[in-house]
Design a protein around this motif. Structure first.
Motif, short mmCIF file in Angstrom:
data_model
loop_
_atom_site.label_atom_id
_atom_site.label_comp_id
_atom_site.label_asym_id
_atom_site.label_seq_id
_atom_site.Cartn_x
_atom_site.Cartn_y
_atom_site.Cartn_z
N ARG A 75 0.76 -1.25 0.01
CA ARG A 75 0.18 -0.05 0.16
C ARG A 75 0.73 1.31 0.12
O ARG A 75 1.86 1.17 0.70
CB ARG A 75 -1.03 0.05 1.14
CG ARG A 75 -1.77 -1.14 1.21
CD ARG A 75 -2.87 -1.05 2.33
NE ARG A 75 -3.72 -0.09 2.33
CZ ARG A 75 -4.39 0.80 2.94
NH1 ARG A 75 -4.35 0.37 4.37
NH2 ARG A 75 -5.32 1.62 2.55
N SER A 76 0.48 2.23 -0.72
CA SER A 76 1.25 3.66 -0.82
C SER A 76 1.55 4.06 0.48
O SER A 76 2.34 4.88 0.56
CB SER A 76 0.69 4.49 -1.68
OG SER A 76 -0.80 4.82 -1.68
N THR B 143 7.76 7.71 0.48
CA THR B 143 7.91 8.33 -0.76
C THR B 143 6.61 7.86 -1.49
O THR B 143 6.11 6.78 -1.45
CB THR B 143 9.09 7.74 -1.59
OG1 THR B 143 10.31 7.88 -0.63
CG2 THR B 143 9.35 8.22 -2.71
N ASP B 144 6.24 9.01 -2.33
CA ASP B 144 5.23 8.68 -3.47
C ASP B 144 5.49 8.05 -4.46
O ASP B 144 5.98 8.67 -5.55
CB ASP B 144 4.43 10.04 -3.54
CG ASP B 144 3.12 10.01 -4.37
OD1 ASP B 144 2.75 8.78 -4.39
OD2 ASP B 144 2.84 10.97 -5.02
N ASN C 67 6.50 3.63 -9.99
CA ASN C 67 7.58 3.19 -9.52
C ASN C 67 7.36 1.92 -8.61
O ASN C 67 8.25 0.98 -8.25
CB ASN C 67 8.63 4.18 -8.94
CG ASN C 67 8.72 5.34 -9.67
OD1 ASN C 67 8.82 5.20 -10.93
ND2 ASN C 67 9.48 6.22 -9.02
N GLY C 68 6.23 1.83 -7.96
CA GLY C 68 5.90 0.58 -7.08
C GLY C 68 5.87 -0.71 -7.64
O GLY C 68 6.13 -1.68 -7.16
N LYS C 69 5.87 -0.58 -8.89
CA LYS C 69 6.03 -2.02 -9.39
C LYS C 69 7.13 -2.75 -9.34
O LYS C 69 7.15 -4.01 -9.48
CB LYS C 69 5.82 -1.95 -11.14
CG LYS C 69 4.62 -1.39 -11.81
CD LYS C 69 4.72 -1.24 -13.06
CE LYS C 69 3.70 -0.26 -13.83
NZ LYS C 69 3.80 0.05 -15.05
N PHE C 70 8.44 -1.98 -8.99
CA PHE C 70 9.71 -2.70 -8.92
C PHE C 70 10.20 -2.56 -7.28
O PHE C 70 11.13 -3.35 -7.03
CB PHE C 70 10.78 -1.84 -9.62
CG PHE C 70 10.86 -1.85 -10.80
CD1 PHE C 70 11.39 -2.76 -11.72
CD2 PHE C 70 10.02 -0.93 -11.68
CE1 PHE C 70 11.24 -3.00 -13.15
CE2 PHE C 70 9.89 -1.12 -13.25
CZ PHE C 70 10.49 -1.94 -13.80
N ILE C 71 9.16 -2.40 -6.43
CA ILE C 71 9.55 -2.47 -4.81
C ILE C 71 9.87 -4.13 -4.63
O ILE C 71 10.68 -4.17 -3.98
CB ILE C 71 8.33 -1.81 -4.06
CG1 ILE C 71 8.31 -0.43 -4.52
CG2 ILE C 71 8.49 -2.06 -2.74
CD1 ILE C 71 7.12 0.38 -3.78
N GLY C 72 9.07 -4.78 -5.05
CA GLY C 72 9.01 -6.23 -4.58
C GLY C 72 10.33 -7.16 -5.00
O GLY C 72 10.75 -8.10 -4.65
N TYR C 73 11.09 -6.35 -6.25
CA TYR C 73 12.15 -6.88 -6.55
C TYR C 73 13.36 -7.45 -5.81
O TYR C 73 13.92 -8.64 -5.78
CB TYR C 73 12.55 -6.24 -7.95
CG TYR C 73 13.76 -6.83 -8.78
CD1 TYR C 73 13.47 -7.77 -9.63
CD2 TYR C 73 15.20 -6.74 -8.45
CE1 TYR C 73 14.49 -8.64 -10.33
CE2 TYR C 73 16.02 -7.09 -9.40
CZ TYR C 73 15.65 -8.32 -10.18
OH TYR C 73 16.68 -8.94 -11.08
N SER C 74 14.02 -6.51 -4.94
CA SER C 74 14.77 -6.67 -3.88
C SER C 74 14.49 -7.81 -3.03
O SER C 74 15.34 -8.69 -2.67
CB SER C 74 15.08 -5.37 -3.16
OG SER C 74 13.94 -4.81 -2.56
#
Length: 247
Positions: free
Chosen positions: A75-76, A81-82, A86-93
């Motif tokens: 959830r944002s 940070t807004d 860009n949130g598409k890439f948050i789960g990558y790490s």
């Protein structure tokens, strides 16, 4: 729709090649597109091991999404940070930290993906030794762009047929896939603003010397669920940022 075959079948009866490695997808969604988001998830969930869903400014998590075991909800409101798209890439790490190879696909909340989307994209990536970023919506620009929107060429994800792979300058991140071997890490927190994820990701690929390739396909392979454009799009906002994008 089993994600992987329960038995080894001869090539003569193989429909979709079994995927040996994990496959994860990621979607950013805005509240106005909840209905199309549900259609997007239905089209993808039988093709992947899991889906990160970044809910941008949703007041609450829809009950049906919270009950879906394939989904990891972000959830944002939980970030300082807004991030927006860009949130598409948050789960990558978090996937990289598992130390097991995987494929990562970024998707949009207003596209219906065909039943063979992941299998076809993975086959394409493997044919190029998993050394590229592969996508369906490609953009070609001038070497020294003077205008991003008026002086470019698009391979549109829902309209154009392409008979062979095409190198492009950037890909729409609603139609992108790659293997974890090409990116040791991706940190969207370093991207200065939301609403420009396609540009930031293209720059990231350029820095790492990773080719961006548009896959060959027939027209209408992916379906645009928001053809009326009644929900907000980034086009007007992009026009306002054109100088920044061009630079």
């Amino acid at each position: 729709f089993p994600l992987r075959a329960h038995a080894a079948y001869p090539d003569t009866v193989e429909a979709l090649a079994p995927l040996g490695e994990q496959v994860h997808a990621a979607i950013c969604s805005i509240p106005a597109r909840l209905d199309t988001l549900r259609s997007t998830i239905r089209s993808l969930q039988h093709q992947v091991d899991g889906i990160f869903v970044y809910l941008d400014k949703y007041d609450e998590v829809p009950a049906d999404l919270s009950k879906n075991p394939k989904l990891t909800i972000l959830r944002s409101q939980d970030f300082n940070t807004d991030h927006r798209d860009n949130g598409k890439f948050i789960g990558y790490s978090s996937l990289v930290a598992r130390n097991a190879p995987f494929y990562y696909f970024t998707c949009d909340d207003d596209i219906e993906y065909p039943h063979d989307y992941i299998a076809t994209m993975v086959r394409g990536l493997r044919s190029l030794d998993n050394r590229v970023v592969l996508g369906v919506h490609g953009v070609i620009v001038e070497e020294r762009p003077r205008s991003y929107f008026r002086r470019r060429f698009n391979f549109h994800f829902a309209e154009n047929a392409i008979d062979s792979y095409r190198l492009v300058n950037n890909l729409g991140t609603g139609t992108v896939g790659f293997h974890s071997r090409v990116f040791p890490s991706i940190d969207p927190h370093k991207w200065a603003r939301g609403g420009m994820v396609d540009i930031y990701f293209a720059v990231e690929c350029k820095k790492n010397m990773i080719p961006m390739v548009c896959i060959n396909r027939h027209g209408g392979w992916l379906i645009d669920l928001d053809e009326s454009k009644s929900t907000p799009t980034l086009l007007q906002e992009f026009n306002e940022k054109e100088t920044l994008i061009t630079n």
